[in-house]
Design a protein around this motif. Structure first.
Motif, PDB file in Angstrom:
ATOM      1  N   GLY A 164      -6.941 -39.260   3.182  1.00  0.00           N
ATOM      2  CA  GLY A 164      -6.220 -38.278   2.376  1.00  0.00           C
ATOM      3  C   GLY A 164      -6.799 -36.880   2.459  1.00  0.00           C
ATOM      4  O   GLY A 164      -6.353 -35.981   1.748  1.00  0.00           O
ATOM      5  N   ASN A 165      -7.808 -36.692   3.291  1.00  0.00           N
ATOM      6  CA  ASN A 165      -8.452 -35.376   3.427  1.00  0.00           C
ATOM      7  C   ASN A 165      -8.161 -34.810   4.815  1.00  0.00           C
ATOM      8  O   ASN A 165      -8.615 -35.360   5.814  1.00  0.00           O
ATOM      9  N   MET A 166      -7.426 -33.722   4.848  1.00  0.00           N
ATOM     10  CA  MET A 166      -7.096 -33.134   6.161  1.00  0.00           C
ATOM     11  C   MET A 166      -8.145 -32.127   6.593  1.00  0.00           C
ATOM     12  O   MET A 166      -8.649 -31.361   5.781  1.00  0.00           O
ATOM     13  N   CYS A 167      -8.425 -32.143   7.893  1.00  0.00           N
ATOM     14  CA  CYS A 167      -9.319 -31.144   8.482  1.00  0.00           C
ATOM     15  C   CYS A 167      -8.622 -30.544   9.688  1.00  0.00           C
ATOM     16  O   CYS A 167      -8.188 -31.273  10.576  1.00  0.00           O
ATOM     17  N   ARG A 168      -8.541 -29.209   9.684  1.00  0.00           N
ATOM     18  CA  ARG A 168      -7.843 -28.538  10.790  1.00  0.00           C
ATOM     19  C   ARG A 168      -8.796 -28.143  11.902  1.00  0.00           C
ATOM     20  O   ARG A 168      -8.379 -27.612  12.915  1.00  0.00           O
ATOM     21  N   CYS A 169     -10.104 -28.358  11.692  1.00  0.00           N
ATOM     22  CA  CYS A 169     -11.072 -27.793  12.643  1.00  0.00           C
ATOM     23  C   CYS A 169     -11.780 -28.833  13.501  1.00  0.00           C
ATOM     24  O   CYS A 169     -11.950 -28.629  14.695  1.00  0.00           O
TER      25      CYS A 169
END
Ligand code: FES
Length: 163
Positions: free
Chosen positions: A134-139
């Motif tokens: 449930g935790n998005m990371c764009r990097c």
């Protein structure tokens, strides 16, 4: 006009009592009333996980968590992790394994990792990926984050041995 109500809860070990409007989110109260800005406002819809904090040990999206639901509960934010001016092993692990790039997702990731490691001290990669789903990371592409949580599990095990 809706009138304010009193809410009382424990935040990072300290009891607080606040006057709030019942439609406010926990995230709003953390950031605007308590000046705890670690939990980030991201999507505002409970989808990105940047606002993740623990309520009674369970990770929740604080942007959609009604403040009155927190009444009588224990809330833990990333600010409550470090003890005696030292970093929590999960924070240390994210630094050592480059689990942080822009850092926007990091407080939420760390809180989800804490909830996992508190209940499952030696998780598999699949269990870690499930816990941070449930935790998005764009990097980072998540690889360094998974490695950070694996490393944190080791650091926490070492710390337990020293007790
Ligand atoms: Fe930038 Fe995760 S480090 S969003």
């Amino acid at each position: 006009m809706t009138s304010k109500q009193t809410v009382k809860f424990v935040i990072n070990g300290d009891e607080v009592e606040l006057e709030v409007l019942p439609h406010w989110s926990l995230l709003k109260v953390l950031r605007d009333s308590l000046d705890l800005t670690g939990a980030k406002p991201g999507c505002g819809e409970g989808e990105c996980g940047a606002c993740t904090v623990l309520v009674n040990g369970i990770p929740i999206n604080s942007c959609i968590y009604p403040i009155m639901e927190a009444d009588g509960k224990e809330v833990l934010t990333v600010e409550g992790l470090a003890a005696n001016n030292g970093l929590h092993p999960i924070q240390q692990a994210f630094l050592e394994k480059a689990g942080v790039q822009c850092g926007f997702c990091t407080p939420g990731m760390i809180m989800s990792a804490k909830a996992l490691l508190d209940t499952n001290p030696n998780p598999s990669e699949d269990e870690i990926r499930h816990a941070i789903a449930g935790n998005m990371c764009r990097c980072t592409g998540y690889v360094q984050i998974v490695e950070s949580i694996q490393h944190a599990a080791g650091l926490m095990a070492d710390a337990r041995k020293r007790l």
